[in-house]
Design an enzyme around this catalytic site. Structure first.
Site, PDB file in Angstrom:
ATOM      1  CE  LYS A   1      -0.755   0.053   5.018  1.00  0.00           C
ATOM      2  NZ  LYS A   1      -1.757   0.129   6.084  1.00  0.00           N
TER       3      LYS A   1
ATOM      4  CD  GLU B   1      18.443  -7.886  20.635  1.00  0.00           C
ATOM      5  OE1 GLU B   1      17.586  -8.738  20.360  1.00  0.00           O
ATOM      6  OE2 GLU B   1      18.629  -6.870  19.952  1.00  0.00           O
TER       7      GLU B   1
ATOM      8  CG  ASP C   1      -4.470  -2.390   6.392  1.00  0.00           C
ATOM      9  OD1 ASP C   1      -5.138  -1.772   7.237  1.00  0.00           O
ATOM     10  OD2 ASP C   1      -3.781  -1.826   5.536  1.00  0.00           O
TER      11      ASP C   1
ATOM     12  CG  HIS D   1      10.824  -0.672  23.368  1.00  0.00           C
ATOM     13  ND1 HIS D   1      11.530   0.280  24.055  1.00  0.00           N
ATOM     14  CD2 HIS D   1      11.746  -1.518  22.867  1.00  0.00           C
ATOM     15  CE1 HIS D   1      12.819   0.010  23.971  1.00  0.00           C
ATOM     16  NE2 HIS D   1      12.975  -1.079  23.256  1.00  0.00           N
TER      17      HIS D   1
ATOM     18  NE  ARG E   1      13.607  -4.422  25.740  1.00  0.00           N
ATOM     19  CZ  ARG E   1      13.941  -4.510  24.477  1.00  0.00           C
ATOM     20  NH1 ARG E   1      13.007  -4.626  23.559  1.00  0.00           N
ATOM     21  NH2 ARG E   1      15.202  -4.491  24.133  1.00  0.00           N
TER      22      ARG E   1
ATOM     23  CG  HIS F   1       8.335  -2.803  20.096  1.00  0.00           C
ATOM     24  ND1 HIS F   1       8.865  -1.917  19.184  1.00  0.00           N
ATOM     25  CD2 HIS F   1       9.254  -3.791  20.239  1.00  0.00           C
ATOM     26  CE1 HIS F   1      10.047  -2.341  18.783  1.00  0.00           C
ATOM     27  NE2 HIS F   1      10.304  -3.491  19.394  1.00  0.00           N
TER      28      HIS F   1
ATOM     29  CD  GLU G   1       4.784  -7.057  14.318  1.00  0.00           C
ATOM     30  OE1 GLU G   1       5.844  -6.734  13.717  1.00  0.00           O
ATOM     31  OE2 GLU G   1       4.308  -6.383  15.233  1.00  0.00           O
TER      32      GLU G   1
ATOM     33  NE  ARG H   1       9.202  -9.292  19.582  1.00  0.00           N
ATOM     34  CZ  ARG H   1      10.002  -8.379  19.036  1.00  0.00           C
ATOM     35  NH1 ARG H   1      10.605  -8.616  17.907  1.00  0.00           N
ATOM     36  NH2 ARG H   1      10.178  -7.214  19.623  1.00  0.00           N
TER      37      ARG H   1
ATOM     38  CB  SER I   1       9.663 -10.585  15.271  1.00  0.00           C
ATOM     39  OG  SER I   1      10.577  -9.648  15.747  1.00  0.00           O
ATOM     40  CG  LEU I   2      13.661  -8.872  11.872  1.00  0.00           C
ATOM     41  CD1 LEU I   2      15.025  -8.201  11.993  1.00  0.00           C
ATOM     42  CD2 LEU I   2      12.888  -8.273  10.702  1.00  0.00           C
TER      43      LEU I   2
HETATM   44  C1  LIG Z   1      11.414   0.092  15.845  1.00  0.00           C
HETATM   45  C2  LIG Z   1      11.363  -1.412  15.654  1.00  0.00           C
HETATM   46  C3  LIG Z   1      12.473  -2.193  15.928  1.00  0.00           C
HETATM   47  C4  LIG Z   1      12.430  -3.579  15.742  1.00  0.00           C
HETATM   48  N1  LIG Z   1      13.563  -4.321  15.955  1.00  0.00           N
HETATM   49  C5  LIG Z   1      13.535  -5.661  15.714  1.00  0.00           C
HETATM   50  C6  LIG Z   1      14.721  -6.445  15.817  1.00  0.00           C
HETATM   51  O1  LIG Z   1      15.799  -5.939  16.089  1.00  0.00           O
HETATM   52  N2  LIG Z   1      14.618  -7.786  15.592  1.00  0.00           N
HETATM   53  C7  LIG Z   1      13.446  -8.397  15.267  1.00  0.00           C
HETATM   54  O2  LIG Z   1      13.425  -9.618  15.080  1.00  0.00           O
HETATM   55  N3  LIG Z   1      12.315  -7.657  15.137  1.00  0.00           N
HETATM   56  C8  LIG Z   1      12.336  -6.322  15.329  1.00  0.00           C
HETATM   57  N4  LIG Z   1      11.192  -5.593  15.171  1.00  0.00           N
HETATM   58  C9  LIG Z   1       9.967  -6.277  14.672  1.00  0.00           C
HETATM   59  C10 LIG Z   1      10.116  -6.594  13.174  1.00  0.00           C
HETATM   60  O3  LIG Z   1      10.648  -5.474  12.521  1.00  0.00           O
HETATM   61  C11 LIG Z   1       8.771  -6.945  12.540  1.00  0.00           C
HETATM   62  O4  LIG Z   1       8.121  -7.918  13.305  1.00  0.00           O
HETATM   63  C12 LIG Z   1       8.944  -7.499  11.126  1.00  0.00           C
HETATM   64  O5  LIG Z   1       9.730  -6.629  10.364  1.00  0.00           O
HETATM   65  C13 LIG Z   1       7.583  -7.694  10.457  1.00  0.00           C
HETATM   66  O6  LIG Z   1       7.793  -8.048   9.102  1.00  0.00           O
HETATM   67  P1  LIG Z   1       6.554  -8.340   8.174  1.00  0.00           P
HETATM   68  O7  LIG Z   1       7.101  -8.727   6.844  1.00  0.00           O
HETATM   69  O8  LIG Z   1       5.618  -9.238   8.839  1.00  0.00           O
HETATM   70  O9  LIG Z   1       5.769  -6.930   8.063  1.00  0.00           O
HETATM   71  P2  LIG Z   1       6.265  -5.498   7.594  1.00  0.00           P
HETATM   72  O10 LIG Z   1       7.725  -5.440   7.447  1.00  0.00           O
HETATM   73  O11 LIG Z   1       5.643  -4.504   8.495  1.00  0.00           O
HETATM   74  O12 LIG Z   1       5.595  -5.343   6.155  1.00  0.00           O
HETATM   75  C14 LIG Z   1       4.193  -5.190   6.029  1.00  0.00           C
HETATM   76  C15 LIG Z   1       3.875  -4.849   4.580  1.00  0.00           C
HETATM   77  O13 LIG Z   1       2.478  -4.964   4.331  1.00  0.00           O
HETATM   78  C16 LIG Z   1       2.026  -3.844   3.580  1.00  0.00           C
HETATM   79  N5  LIG Z   1       0.594  -3.688   3.815  1.00  0.00           N
HETATM   80  C17 LIG Z   1      -0.059  -3.602   4.983  1.00  0.00           C
HETATM   81  N6  LIG Z   1      -1.390  -3.519   4.770  1.00  0.00           N
HETATM   82  C18 LIG Z   1      -1.584  -3.553   3.428  1.00  0.00           C
HETATM   83  C19 LIG Z   1      -2.721  -3.477   2.589  1.00  0.00           C
HETATM   84  N7  LIG Z   1      -3.966  -3.357   3.067  1.00  0.00           N
HETATM   85  N8  LIG Z   1      -2.545  -3.534   1.250  1.00  0.00           N
HETATM   86  C20 LIG Z   1      -1.307  -3.637   0.718  1.00  0.00           C
HETATM   87  N9  LIG Z   1      -0.180  -3.714   1.471  1.00  0.00           N
HETATM   88  C21 LIG Z   1      -0.323  -3.664   2.809  1.00  0.00           C
HETATM   89  C22 LIG Z   1       2.880  -2.720   4.118  1.00  0.00           C
HETATM   90  O14 LIG Z   1       2.838  -1.609   3.266  1.00  0.00           O
HETATM   91  C23 LIG Z   1       4.231  -3.423   4.169  1.00  0.00           C
HETATM   92  O15 LIG Z   1       4.795  -3.485   2.879  1.00  0.00           O
HETATM   93  C24 LIG Z   1      11.227  -4.200  15.320  1.00  0.00           C
HETATM   94  C25 LIG Z   1      10.107  -3.415  15.053  1.00  0.00           C
HETATM   95  C26 LIG Z   1      10.165  -2.033  15.206  1.00  0.00           C
HETATM   96  C27 LIG Z   1       8.948  -1.217  14.882  1.00  0.00           C
END
Ligand SMILES: Cc1cc2nc3c(=O)[nH]c(=O)nc-3n(C[C@H](O)[C@H](O)[C@H](O)COP(=O)(O)OP(=O)(O)OC[C@H]3O[C@@H](n4cnc5c(N)ncnc54)[C@H](O)[C@@H]3O)c2cc1C
Length: 511
Positions: free
Chosen positions: A32, A114, A208, A229, A275, A336, A360, A371, A376-377
């Protein structure tokens, strides 16, 4: 439009699935926003993997189970930790650059430590690990001929026929909605933490996927486990900025705005308690003092240490007029990470045939009630890959389904600012770090009021679907919090007894 594999979301989960599936058919990745506008890009600490000397998947498994406070799916945890190494190697082969121990004869990954991990096992790229992973993944998908990318296309609904997911209804930015038929659909839409007033997540994290999955009838679980956090910057010009736990690790002190140190009133480990305990103590002090934020004090730390250990934080604070060498930093706990989500099995399958979920938005069960840091990554990587492996052999035939929408998502116009602000306040005040029965009841009622307003009010503009998804995600968090009758892990209701699964409270922490 037709594609073999439709991927909704371009974070680590979606792009991992896309790259793996591309060897077996045409892939369409929709997002999106722009491709790298994801939670993934914001991740700091890194990826947990038992690749160091003296470490093993068994130890990683044990740490994950302790953090999950008895609610982990043990089969999924084992799958996660056993697949960490090969998945990490795949990412490195793809071009992700991680930090190595300087001067060692053979290349040796530098491993961070960590909270909750019994060994150093966090593979990282300085404090920008997510950015580097997203960079490597986006470069790789752009090179793949079998992958088509559609940016700024909002997924409004999943389509269904005879109980099977047949694709999705997409709304590209400057054109009419279009139905995409796919043989397998991957939901990788990330988190819902934007439903809270304070969050570390970027604006895309509006839940979403939870709305989409709920509308099509997919099973959703464990949404009450929202991880907060403790230290996020409280400043009008710099929202969502995370101040790493390492600041407290180096001696940073939490104080009230009147300068009183309070953490030892709550836990003998003071600022270094896990935390969830720190977040709860901060919540209590904010209420007690009647103030919107607290202070993180670094002024007593040597200037050199601040400059060398926290250059990014220093740069950020200086840019908004805070000098951490002299001024205390205003901080609040913030939502967070969403530990629950759309239920999946080891192959990323949801309860709806041909619909997969990873990252996620999904609930594989590996996090249980809390967690473990940097799992999570890893989870997104491991289960994004396993889903592609399953989908390649089990993709169904194309068929024309109907979009399944939430009743709310038909709202065309949403006055997002005022409306969403109200939702975020309800969630933060009543369904935040500490909950109680009356607050949860009030939250449920207020959300229903908002929902009926949303249906009636045609002044609403921007994305009605996004607002509807936020309401639906909030509803489910509240419902699951009401249904959870025992305090465990991240769920704390002051009307219930002391927390069970003490492991989570002793160890639970995450980045
Ligand atoms: C500040 C911060 C620090 C973090 N540090 C760590 C860390 O060090 N180690 C770790 O393991 N985890 C960490 N996390 C958590 C981790 O980053 C996330 O859990 C992980 O990146 C989620 O990946 P994902 O692919 O599920 O979703 P995301 O990376 O959030 O991607 C979601 C995608 O879906 C798209 N999308 C959403 N809704 C729609 C829709 N309706 N239509 C079309 N597209 C849509 C978005 O645009 C995006 O492209 C951190 C998170 C944050 C916020």
């Amino acid at each position: 439009m037709q594609t073999d594999f439709l991927v909704i979301g371009s974070g680590i989960a979606g792009l991992t699935f896309a790259l793996k599936a591309a060897a077996h058919g045409k892939v369409l990745v929709v997002t999106k926003s722009e491709l790298s506008d994801t939670n993934t890009s914001w991740a700091q600490g890194g990826v947990a993997a038992a690749v160091g000397e003296g470490d093993s998947w068994e130890l990683h498994e044990e740490d994950t189970l302790i953090s999950g406070a008895g609610l982990c799916n043990e089969v999924a945890v084992r799958y996660l930790v056993q697949n960490a190494k090969p998945c990490l190697e795949w990412l490195i082969d793809l071009g992700a650059r991680f930090d190595y121990v300087p001067g060692s004869e053979l290349p040796q990954l530098q491993l961070g430590r960590e909270g909750g991990h019994s060994r150093n096992r966090i593979v990282h790229h300085a404090d920008q690990s997510g950015w580097e992973i997203e960079r490597a993944l986006t470069e790789a998908v752009r090179k793949q001929e079998n992958i088509r990318i559609l940016e700024y296309a909002f997924c409004e609904a999943l389509c269904e026929r005879n109980g099977r997911c047949t694709g999705a209804l997409l709304h590209p930015k400057d054109s009419d909605p279009v139905t995409v038929s796919s043989r397998a659909t991957m939901l990788a839409t990330g988190s819902c933490c934007q439903i809270y007033r304070f969050t570390t997540n970027p604006p895309i994290a509006t839940g979403d996927g939870i709305g989409l999955a709920s509308a099509i009838g997919a099973k959703i679980e464990n949404m009450e486990f929202i991880q907060f956090h403790p230290t996020t910057l409280y400043h009008r010009e710099a929202r969502n900025f995370l101040i790493t736990e390492a600041v407290r690790g180096e001696g940073g002190i939490l104080r009230t705005i009147h300068g009183r140190r309070f953490m030892f009133d709550y836990d003998s480990r003071g600022e270094l308690a896990p935390r969830d305990i720190v977040a709860r103590a901060m919540h209590a002090e904010i209420l007690k003092e009647g103030v919107p934020f607290l202070h993180l004090d670094m002024t007593h730390l040597p200037e050199e240490k601040i400059k060398s250990h926290f250059p990014k934080i220093l740069e950020k604070l200086t840019s908004i007029g805070i000098d951490p060498m002299r001024d205390p930093i205003p901080v609040v706990p913030a939502a967070h990470y969403q530990c629950g989500g759309v239920s999946t099995d080891l192959s990323g399958r949801t309860s709806v045939p041909s619909l997969y979920a990873a990252g996620e938005v999904a609930c594989t069960g590996v996090h249980g009630a809390n967690r473990l840091a940097s799992n999570s990554l890893l989870e997104a990587l491991v289960f994004g890959a396993s889903a592609a492996d399953h989908a390649k052999d089990h993709a169904s035939e194309h068929s024309a389904g109907e979009p399944r929408r939430l009743p709310l998502s038909t709202v065309r116009k949403v006055e997002v600012d005022g409306f969403i602000r109200r939702l975020k306040r309800i969630m933060m005040d009543k369904v935040g770090i500490v909950r109680n029965n009356l607050g949860l009841k009030h939250a449920a009622e207020s959300i229903e009021e908002l929902a009926s307003e949303a249906q009636q009010d045609d002044r609403f503009h921007v994305s009605g679907a996004e607002a509807g998804n936020m309401i639906e995600a909030a509803r489910i968090v509240v419902r699951h919090a009401i249904e959870r009758k025992v305090n465990v892990g991240l769920h704390y209701n002051s009307d219930l007894g002391p927390p069970s699964g003490e492991g989570a409270n002793r160890q639970g922490a995450s980045t």
